[in-house]
Design an enzyme around this catalytic site. Structure first.
Site, PDB file in Angstrom:
ATOM      1  N   GLY A   1       0.827  -1.193   0.000  1.00  0.00           N
ATOM      2  CA  GLY A   1       0.000   0.000   0.000  1.00  0.00           C
ATOM      3  C   GLY A   1       0.862   1.244   0.000  1.00  0.00           C
ATOM      4  O   GLY A   1       2.094   1.176  -0.032  1.00  0.00           O
TER       5      GLY A   1
ATOM      6  N   GLY B   1       0.946   5.430   1.692  1.00  0.00           N
ATOM      7  CA  GLY B   1       0.382   6.464   2.533  1.00  0.00           C
ATOM      8  C   GLY B   1       1.170   7.745   2.401  1.00  0.00           C
ATOM      9  O   GLY B   1       2.017   7.897   1.513  1.00  0.00           O
TER      10      GLY B   1
ATOM     11  N   ASP C   1      -5.078  11.706  13.680  1.00  0.00           N
ATOM     12  CA  ASP C   1      -5.386  11.305  12.306  1.00  0.00           C
ATOM     13  C   ASP C   1      -6.147   9.991  12.290  1.00  0.00           C
ATOM     14  O   ASP C   1      -5.804   9.055  11.567  1.00  0.00           O
ATOM     15  CB  ASP C   1      -4.096  11.188  11.488  1.00  0.00           C
ATOM     16  CG  ASP C   1      -4.374  11.197   9.972  1.00  0.00           C
ATOM     17  OD1 ASP C   1      -5.458  11.653   9.574  1.00  0.00           O
ATOM     18  OD2 ASP C   1      -3.501  10.760   9.205  1.00  0.00           O
TER      19      ASP C   1
END
Length: 937
Positions: free
Chosen positions: A604, A606, A723
């Site tokens: 992934g 980010g 967050d």
């Protein structure tokens, strides 16, 4: 047309007979019988009981359901005792003292639906001939006003509610218009599929439940014909209606209301040529609601086998507005039509009229009429209630401590002070039992009042020792134990609180307490003054001497050290990074490349950089997050995350295995979370991601909330994540949730959160706290807000910001739909209705409380965890009860039938029968109460 005499006569019969007794064999301690029934004859002396002649159910006295000293037993006047009068009306319990007196019904299942019924017959029990008016409350919420207008007539109050705890209280409130009294109290469990309008925030108050068309107008249908003991009152109007009936079995297999066969075997149809059934009434303003709104439920079954050339087809209108497509019934099938949203108007006319194609008039078998009961008031925190109940019992407190300790605020218990924060249950902050005649030791239950700030037990006869557990009350500031007979010493925990100035203890006039002078002083106070003064001086001299010696030696041996004490950034170490104060494994960049097979497989991406799949030497699979050159997160954020993850450990936080800071290369090595992010499963569009059930989503919500609660409460110093979002919640193979990504986290001062400030507003659009964006000062409530958005994402399956066509936030999107009372309109359709409706309502309510615009109105994460655990319990109970899973929805133009799906998915009137159903979008709703009942036309 005015109400007819024929219509009013059965309605009076309704008032007389509406509460024929039921019950269950129960013991005062066990409360419930084998059917889950509670049946109480209020005023029955001692521990007496009897079996009701009609229902064959047992009634018991109210001893054990109410305080022994509350009220008085009375018998009604003999002139009002008639052969047909149920025995439970022969006596009453009256309450001349106190504003509020309450019955407590226990051993219930939290989050389940119950029917609660109270019955009253004055019968001139006091010989005064004064008919009282008083209020009835269910817990802390107003139920209805009891207005006894005739001495010999029964008055009944019935409500259907979801009970939030394992008990419910029924309270009689003196409003100054006469002495409250009660004849009987009954509780019946209902299936969760019954009455879908009922949820944790809204109950139903019965106005009337009618069995239309029976030949015998004295034949009330209830238990055992109705196994749930709803009372169906017979009603017919020979001048306006014709009764039809059958002896054949009505097919009720798919009837989600499970109306008794005896009720569905009779119906009414109009006599006149207009082929129309009409029911009219005017609303009656209520003291707490001058414009009451109503729900109406109509039950249908075709009782005649029609020839091929015959057709029964009809429309339903309310106040001239057509509610549906034309309705056709199936022979001996069961259909129901009801409104999901309450309807309000000045007067009402329900018209059921044959269509132009119909050869037969319409029919109606049964009708139920309800008004709304708001359940939005919070009762006191259940832990505080339990503690105060134990204290009350232990000391036999003679004050009028009845009902909820803090709510309603105007009825809070004497000598208690409570805190009332918006959106969360009240908490007890002060208990003053000074000069209250208390005997025995100090109850350990005082230590369970976690919000307590002031405890005054002075001038009583308390014996034994002071409990050290009282020192663990985090907010306790004043503890007054003076004027008792306590003995022993002051516990060390309390001495420490005294020493640090957080607790003021008063303990004078306890002759056997602190007989040894040193036993009531902090440890340092036992030493004499010379030692107090001398010891610090000696220590300081020694420390200074050693420091000067080391300084000189170091300066002589390594003169360059003072000039440059910081190591170069490109220095590589394989052990723990002592220069950073870190105690986790440190990898070289070469090791990172070897672990990830030269960065071969990307998991992934980010804001920090890409995440790669990797394997350690022992075969352990890991996730490696490597900072990219384009990342706006630098050394500061990287080191913050490493330092945080090396000192926090919780099952719902992602574990850090190690890190790499090798020159310009920075990487974090995490435990591997095989199922990726929550975002992937909910709104990420990953076709390979499994569709999560509501139960799985709730479990993820609970676990994520526990992780945040640990950051806020379990860390020292506490942490704000800043967050929280669906992409920062990761799932492992068992779908266990863990919070990740701590690069933006901040420590805060628990005593003054407002001291936290940042130069840059950070977070993710759609999840950010608007108050934080305005002030620049994040608090734990900023995380609560973001978590509320996550919870809404779990409920809806929608992203935090949508475009349809204009941009709209998920909070506004949900609020608009819930304002119409339609929870199914916001639920993720991919769950296919597989959820408990009350669990869903509660979760949505928690989410909206978390996302309140003002942070002061938001709950803390501890409260969120507790509320979500209750949601999960509701869902688990729902999943375990297969009989409750048959809900209905569907659309059809002509025939009525039923689909085993879910609750209706729009604000509509719903009709269902044994093979089809239809919905027509319309806000068909409230149907009002009237003293003389609806008039037939």
């Amino acid at each position: 047309m005015e109400q007819s005499t024929a219509a009013s006569r059965p309605w009076l019969l309704l008032l007389c007979l509406a509460v024929a007794a039921t019950g269950g064999v129960l013991q005062a301690r066990a409360q419930l019988d084998s059917k889950g029934f509670i049946s109480v004859d209020c005023g029955l002396p001692g521990k007496a009981s009897y079996v009701d002649g009609g229902t064959k159910l047992s009634y018991v006295s109210d001893a054990g359901f109410i305080d022994d000293t509350a009220g008085a037993n009375q018998n009604i006047s003999g002139q009002y005792i008639r052969p047909q009068l149920s025995r439970r009306y022969h006596d009453v319990r009256s309450f001349p003292d106190g504003t509020r007196n309450c019955y407590t019904l226990r051993s219930l299942v939290s989050g389940r639906k119950y029917l609660v019924r109270a019955a009253f017959l004055y019968g001139d029990y006091d010989g005064l001939g004064r008919l009282p008016v008083f209020d009835l409350h269910l817990g802390v919420n107003y139920w209805q006003t009891v207005n006894v207008s005739t001495p010999g007539f029964e008055v009944t109050a019935e409500a259907i509610v979801v009970v939030p705890d394992d008990f419910v209280q029924v309270c009689l409130v003196n409003t100054g218009a006469g002495t409250p009294f009660i004849s009987a109290l009954e509780l019946r469990p209902l299936k969760m599929k019954f009455y879908p309008q009922v949820n944790l925030m809204q109950g139903l108050v019965l106005d009337v439940r009618l069995n239309l068309g029976p030949a015998d107008l004295t034949d009330i249908v209830r238990y055992p014909e109705d196994p749930h003991d709803r009372v169906w009152i017979p009603w017919a109007d020979p001048k306006e209606w014709m009764e039809i009936s059958t002896t054949k079995q009505v097919d009720s297999e798919y009837d989600d209301f499970e109306v008794p066969t005896a009720v569905m075997q009779t119906a009414v149809t109009p006599l006149n040529a207009s082929m129309k059934l009409e029911i009219t009434w005017d609303p009656v303003p209520q003291p707490h609601d001058l414009s009451p709104g109503y729900f109406i439920i109509m039950h249908f079954s075709e009782l005649q086998l029609l020839p091929s050339n015959a057709l029964r087809e009809f429309d339903i209108n309310i106040n001239g507005v057509r509610l549906s497509e034309a309705i056709r019934l199936v022979y001996l099938g069961v259909g129901v039509i009801f409104n999901e949203k309450p309807y309000q108007d000045g007067n009402y006319n329900i018209s059921i009229k044959a269509t132009a194609n119909s050869t037969l008039p319409p029919i109606l078998n049964a009708l139920e009429l309800f008004s709304i009961m708001s359940m939005t008031n919070f009762g006191t925190d259940s832990r505080d209630v339990s503690a105060m109940t134990t204290i009350k019992t232990k000391y036999h407190v003679e004050k009028n401590w009845m009902g909820d300790p803090c709510a309603p605020k105007t009825m809070a218990w004497e000598k208690l002070m409570c805190s009332y924060d918006t959106g969360i249950p009240p908490r007890i902050r002060s208990v003053n039992l000074s000069s209250s005649g208390l005997n025995g030791d100090i109850s350990p239950s005082f230590a369970d009042l976690k919000a307590l700030q002031h405890l005054d037990l002075s001038n009583n006869n308390l014996t034994g020792t002071i409990l050290d557990t009282l020192s663990q009350l985090p907010l306790l500031k004043i503890l007054d134990l003076s004027g008792n007979q306590l003995s022993g010493s002051i516990p060390s925990g309390i001495l420490k609180r005294i020493q640090d100035g957080s607790l003021n203890l008063r303990y004078d006039n306890n002759s056997n307490l602190c007989t040894n002078a040193n036993s009531c002083r902090p440890a340092k106070m036992k030493s004499k003054l010379p030692i107090y003064v001398g010891a610090p001086i000696v220590i300081i001299v020694v420390i200074v001497s050693v420091a000067l010696t080391l300084f000189c030696l170091l300066r002589r041996k390594t003169p360059g050290l003072m000039k440059n004490s910081v190591k170069p950034q490109n220095e590589t170490r394989n052990d723990g990074d002592t220069s950073l104060g870190l105690e986790t494994r440190r990898f070289t960049y070469n090791e990172i490349e070897r672990i990830t097979n030269n960065l071969q497989q990307v998991l992934g991406k980010g804001g920090f950089g890409y995440v790669y799949d990797g394997f350690l030497e022992d075969g352990t699979q890991v996730a490696v997050k490597i900072r990219s050159e384009s990342s706006n997160q630098g050394d500061k954020e990287f080191l913050a995350e490493v330092q945080i993850l090396t000192r926090i450990h919780h099952k719902n936080l992602v574990s850090l295995i190690g890190f790499c800071k090798d020159g310009v290369h920075m990487a974090l090595v995490y435990e591997f979370m095989s199922e990726g992010t929550l975002q992937d499963h909910i709104v990420g569009g990953d076709r390979n991601a499994r569709c999560l059930t509501w139960r799985q989503r709730l479990k993820i919500a609970v676990e994520s909330a526990q992780g945040l609660e640990y950051l806020h409460k379990g860390c020292n110093p506490p942490l704000i994540h800043r967050d929280v979002k669906a992409t920062n919640i990761l799932l492992n193979t068992r779908l266990e949730a863990k919070i990740a990504d701590f690069g933006l986290s901040k420590a805060f001062n628990r005593d003054n959160e407002s001291q936290v400030s940042t130069n840059v507003i950070v977070g993710t659009r759609g999840y950010m706290d608007p108050e934080y964006q305005t002030t620049g000062r994040p608090t734990t409530k900023s995380d609560v807000y973001s978590f509320g958005v996550v919870l809404l994402v779990l409920v809806t399956g929608k992203p935090p910001t949508m475009h349809n066509p204009r941009s709209i936030g998920i909070i506004e999107w949900v609020q608009r739909r819930l304002s119409k009372g339609n929870i199914e309109g916001v639920v993720d359709v991919r769950m296919h209705g597989d959820h408990d409706i009350n669990s869903m309502w509660k979760a949505a309510d928690i989410a909206l409380k978390c996302t309140a615009h003002a942070s002061a109105r938001r709950p803390n994460m501890t409260d969120v965890v507790l509320q979500l655990q209750e949601c999960l319990k509701l869902e688990e109970d729902h999943a375990g009860g297969n009989s409750n899973n048959n809900f209905y929805t569907g659309i059809s133009s002509n025939d009525l039938s039923m689909r085993n799906d879910s609750y209706p998915t729009n604000q509509s009137t719903n009709v269902s029968q044994s093979s089809t159903s239809f919905e027509k979008e319309h806000n068909f709703g409230r149907v009002p109460t009237m003293d003389n009942g609806p008039a037939a036309r």
